[in-house]
Scaffold this active site. Structure first.
Site, PDB file in Angstrom:
ATOM      1  N   GLU A 221       5.171  13.789   8.910  1.00  0.00           N
ATOM      2  CA  GLU A 221       4.214  12.683   8.801  1.00  0.00           C
ATOM      3  C   GLU A 221       4.505  11.742   9.958  1.00  0.00           C
ATOM      4  O   GLU A 221       5.421  10.923   9.879  1.00  0.00           O
ATOM      5  CB  GLU A 221       4.404  11.961   7.454  1.00  0.00           C
ATOM      6  CG  GLU A 221       4.140  12.839   6.243  1.00  0.00           C
ATOM      7  CD  GLU A 221       2.655  13.069   6.005  1.00  0.00           C
ATOM      8  OE1 GLU A 221       1.836  12.286   6.523  1.00  0.00           O
ATOM      9  OE2 GLU A 221       2.307  14.039   5.329  1.00  0.00           O
ATOM     10  N   CYS A 255       1.694   2.980   9.756  1.00  0.00           N
ATOM     11  CA  CYS A 255       1.374   4.172  10.560  1.00  0.00           C
ATOM     12  C   CYS A 255      -0.125   4.355  10.712  1.00  0.00           C
ATOM     13  O   CYS A 255      -0.582   4.854  11.742  1.00  0.00           O
ATOM     14  CB  CYS A 255       2.000   5.413   9.940  1.00  0.00           C
ATOM     15  SG  CYS A 255       1.464   5.689   8.257  1.00  0.00           S
TER      16      CYS A 255
HETATM   17  P1  NAD Z   1      12.030   6.935  13.375  1.00  0.00           P
HETATM   18  O1  NAD Z   1      11.446   8.251  13.755  1.00  0.00           O
HETATM   19  O2  NAD Z   1      12.815   6.183  14.377  1.00  0.00           O
HETATM   20  O3  NAD Z   1      13.000   7.078  12.093  1.00  0.00           O
HETATM   21  C1  NAD Z   1      12.648   7.780  10.928  1.00  0.00           C
HETATM   22  C2  NAD Z   1      13.906   8.346  10.278  1.00  0.00           C
HETATM   23  O4  NAD Z   1      14.567   9.227  11.167  1.00  0.00           O
HETATM   24  C3  NAD Z   1      14.922   7.311   9.841  1.00  0.00           C
HETATM   25  O5  NAD Z   1      15.361   7.636   8.528  1.00  0.00           O
HETATM   26  C4  NAD Z   1      16.052   7.446  10.842  1.00  0.00           C
HETATM   27  O6  NAD Z   1      17.315   7.218  10.280  1.00  0.00           O
HETATM   28  C5  NAD Z   1      15.953   8.883  11.286  1.00  0.00           C
HETATM   29  N1  NAD Z   1      16.333   9.064  12.693  1.00  0.00           N
HETATM   30  C6  NAD Z   1      16.106   8.203  13.729  1.00  0.00           C
HETATM   31  N2  NAD Z   1      16.548   8.726  14.887  1.00  0.00           N
HETATM   32  C7  NAD Z   1      17.072   9.943  14.593  1.00  0.00           C
HETATM   33  C8  NAD Z   1      17.692  10.979  15.365  1.00  0.00           C
HETATM   34  N3  NAD Z   1      17.866  10.882  16.686  1.00  0.00           N
HETATM   35  N4  NAD Z   1      18.105  12.087  14.720  1.00  0.00           N
HETATM   36  C9  NAD Z   1      17.924  12.227  13.400  1.00  0.00           C
HETATM   37  N5  NAD Z   1      17.361  11.281  12.624  1.00  0.00           N
HETATM   38  C10 NAD Z   1      16.945  10.155  13.190  1.00  0.00           C
HETATM   39  O7  NAD Z   1      10.782   6.114  12.851  1.00  0.00           O
HETATM   40  P2  NAD Z   1      10.722   4.592  12.462  1.00  0.00           P
HETATM   41  O8  NAD Z   1      10.888   3.753  13.680  1.00  0.00           O
HETATM   42  O9  NAD Z   1      11.589   4.334  11.291  1.00  0.00           O
HETATM   43  O10 NAD Z   1       9.177   4.509  11.988  1.00  0.00           O
HETATM   44  C11 NAD Z   1       8.149   4.281  12.882  1.00  0.00           C
HETATM   45  C12 NAD Z   1       7.361   5.537  13.177  1.00  0.00           C
HETATM   46  O11 NAD Z   1       7.046   6.227  11.982  1.00  0.00           O
HETATM   47  C13 NAD Z   1       6.009   5.227  13.816  1.00  0.00           C
HETATM   48  O12 NAD Z   1       5.744   6.184  14.815  1.00  0.00           O
HETATM   49  C14 NAD Z   1       5.027   5.392  12.673  1.00  0.00           C
HETATM   50  O13 NAD Z   1       3.718   5.697  13.040  1.00  0.00           O
HETATM   51  C15 NAD Z   1       5.649   6.512  11.919  1.00  0.00           C
HETATM   52  N6  NAD Z   1       5.213   6.480  10.538  1.00  0.00           N
HETATM   53  C16 NAD Z   1       4.421   7.495  10.077  1.00  0.00           C
HETATM   54  C17 NAD Z   1       3.971   7.442   8.768  1.00  0.00           C
HETATM   55  C18 NAD Z   1       3.113   8.510   8.164  1.00  0.00           C
HETATM   56  O14 NAD Z   1       2.998   8.539   6.940  1.00  0.00           O
HETATM   57  N7  NAD Z   1       2.536   9.404   8.940  1.00  0.00           N
HETATM   58  C19 NAD Z   1       4.330   6.372   7.953  1.00  0.00           C
HETATM   59  C20 NAD Z   1       5.130   5.374   8.480  1.00  0.00           C
HETATM   60  C21 NAD Z   1       5.584   5.444   9.773  1.00  0.00           C
END
Ligand code: NAD
Length: 480
Positions: A221, A255
């Site tokens: 997602e 998002c």
């Molecule tokens: P992110 O991708 O930075 O983090 C998401 C998760 O991944 C967190 O739990 C984090 O601990 C983990 N993570 C981060 N870096 C990592 C790595 N290098 N290796 C492994 N795990 C890692 O996202 P965010 O900043 O928390 O959220 C923002 C993004 O999420 C935006 O792009 C937004 O559009 C998207 N988003 C999508 C939806 C949807 O339902 N499609 C909903 C909300 C947010």
């Protein structure tokens, strides 16, 4: 880090042991029966309802979200998913008979939806309750066990969930691993039967690579730039209000928030004027003092967002304060020449990546065709919003663009409908969940076929059978 303790460094052995314990619970069969699924869904509902104040407190601490917003956009979405699953669970779990072709008769066949096993749910910080627990509803309804990895960037919410889960799921069918990149990397090294990841496309790639090691299927997602098209002069006031409400809720950190608005040049000024007065109506002349208006999650995101003000004309807002991580609801326009380009190739930083904050560019394009061309020239968005008085234009967007979802005359509300699949396409993700779609994403539809040993009709295709009979049987069976 596992369970209640605070994360310091990833303890890979502890994480492996904990995932192993969750798997043992799954393999014991305790999560499978319909009654145990109902019991767990009720436990999840109690976890939310009994702790409403604690959730409101944690989300206020993490993101400055008001209680009203927490209930509307976080807990109510999960509670709605639980009610929907409880109403439909018996029907979903019923074994379905399917017909068997003449050539295989006598035989009977059916479809059994079986749980996949242990499912990992990794969530982001922006809706740290909804995006962790709404997938969990489907995971539990389908009879699986779960490991939850909340976001470290919403630490109070993460701690609260890590404390409550063992209380409400004492048998270990649901467990929590807290932490950031190191802990998530350690969890991803484990074998799961499915992974649901919500977050950015960059980390989505990391998850997909880790999943490939175990051939684990993944629901991704992701986000992206969700466009709005506006040409509905009659509905100007209502459209402006709906767009700014959807955009600036949670300070734009949604998002499916409208990322930018495309409209024709003559409509830019009236739209901005209508949005300005809608903003005052919704959050007052000084949103900074309104507890209903949120804050930016981290200093890094604050700095990234403020840098987007460079090179744009600020029509509304623009005020910001790093100490509070406050950015006013801001509407910007761009002086442009030539063809409008959206996405990484755009010369304007605000049009390159997902904004994910309270800045809304209004972009003038010569025509609806030019808007569709610009949208199709970049990644498929998670959502596309069309505010048009013309049925022809609405149909053009439906038929000539691709997006996770398309909504007419509103934005973001489709997320609240458990009857609609929620997910992206192409660059905005893969797979979908919510309602019955969670159920099918987190179950395996197993065909079960029974062919009695007598009469032994399979002899007809086996060596030694008469040539003509055998050929006929092969045609009917489509084998060989
Ligand atoms: P992110 O991708 O930075 O983090 C998401 C998760 O991944 C967190 O739990 C984090 O601990 C983990 N993570 C981060 N870096 C990592 C790595 N290098 N290796 C492994 N795990 C890692 O996202 P965010 O900043 O928390 O959220 C923002 C993004 O999420 C935006 O792009 C937004 O559009 C998207 N988003 C999508 C939806 C949807 O339902 N499609 C909903 C909300 C947010």
């Amino acid at each position: 880090m596992w369970g209640r303790a605070k994360a310091t460094s990833p303890d890979e052995e502890a994480i492996a042991a904990a995932v192993g314990t969750t798997r043992e619970v799954f393999l014991s069969g305790r999560t499978r029966s319909v009654s145990s699924r109902i019991e767990r869904l009720r436990a999840l509902r109690a976890l939310i309802l009994d702790n409403r104040s604690s959730f409101a407190g944690a989300l206020w601490e993490d993101l400055g979200k008001s209680r009203q917003e927490v209930e509307l956009t976080e807990s109510d979405v999960v509670l709605g998913e639980i009610s929907f699953a409880l109403r439909n669970l018996r029907r979903w779990t019923r074994r379905r008979r399917v017909p068997v072709p003449m050539a295989l008769q006598p035989a009977s066949a059916g479809l059994l939806a079986e749980p996949l096993g242990v499912i990992l749910v990794v969530s982001p910080w922006n809706y740290p309750v909804q995006l962790l627990l709404a997938p969990l509803v489907g995971v539990l309804a389908a009879g699986n066990a779960a490991v939850l990895k909340p976001s470290e960037l919403a630490p109070a919410t993460s701690r609260l969930i890590a404390r409550l889960v063992p209380e409400y799921f004492p048998d270990g069918a649901v467990s929590v691993v807290e932490g950031g990149v190191d802990e998530t990397t350690a969890v991803l090294a484990q074998r799961f039967d499915h992974i649901v990841f919500t977050g950015s496309a960059g980390v989505g790639r990391v998850v997909l690579r880790a999943a490939a090691e175990h051939l684990t299927p993944v629901t991704l997602e992701l986000g992206g730039k969700s466009p709005v098209w506006f040409d509905d002069d009659e509905g100007l006031q209502e459209a402006a209000r709906r767009i700014v409400w959807a955009k600036f809720t949670n300070a734009g950190q949604t998002c499916v928030a409208p990322d930018y608005v495309l409209t024709t040049p003559g409509r830019v000024e009236p739209l901005i004027a209508a949005m300005r007065s809608a903003l005052i109506d919704l959050w007052g002349a000084e949103p900074r003092t309104n507890p209903q208006y949120g804050r930016i999650a981290t200093d890094r995101h604050f700095d990234r967002l403020v840098s987007l003000f460079e090179g744009v004309d600020i029509a509304v807002g623009g005020a910001h304060d790093r100490a509070e991580r406050y950015i006013a609801p801001s509407i910007v326009t761009l002086a442009q020449s030539g063809e409008m380009v959206i996405g990484p190739q755009s010369p304007a930083p605000v049009l390159q990546d997902e904004i994910f904050g309270p800045i809304l560019p209004i972009v003038a394009v010569p025509s609806v065709e030019a808007a569709i061309h610009a949208i199709n020239a970049t990644e498929k968005p998670l959502a596309l919003y069309v505010f048009s008085g013309s049925a022809r234009v609405r149909r053009l967007f439906e038929e000539r663009t691709s997006s996770g979802a398309l909504v007419h005359d509103a934005a973001i509300i489709h997320v609240g409908a458990p009857t609609l699949p929620f997910g992206g396409v192409g660059g905005s993700g893969m797979g979908a969940y919510h309602g019955a779609y969670s159920w099918s994403s987190f179950s395996h539809l197993k065909p079960i076929l029974r062919k009695p040993l007598r009469p032994d009709t399979l002899r007809a295709v086996q060596p030694g059978s008469h040539g003509i009979v055998r050929r006929l049987a092969q045609v009917l069976l489509r084998v060989g």
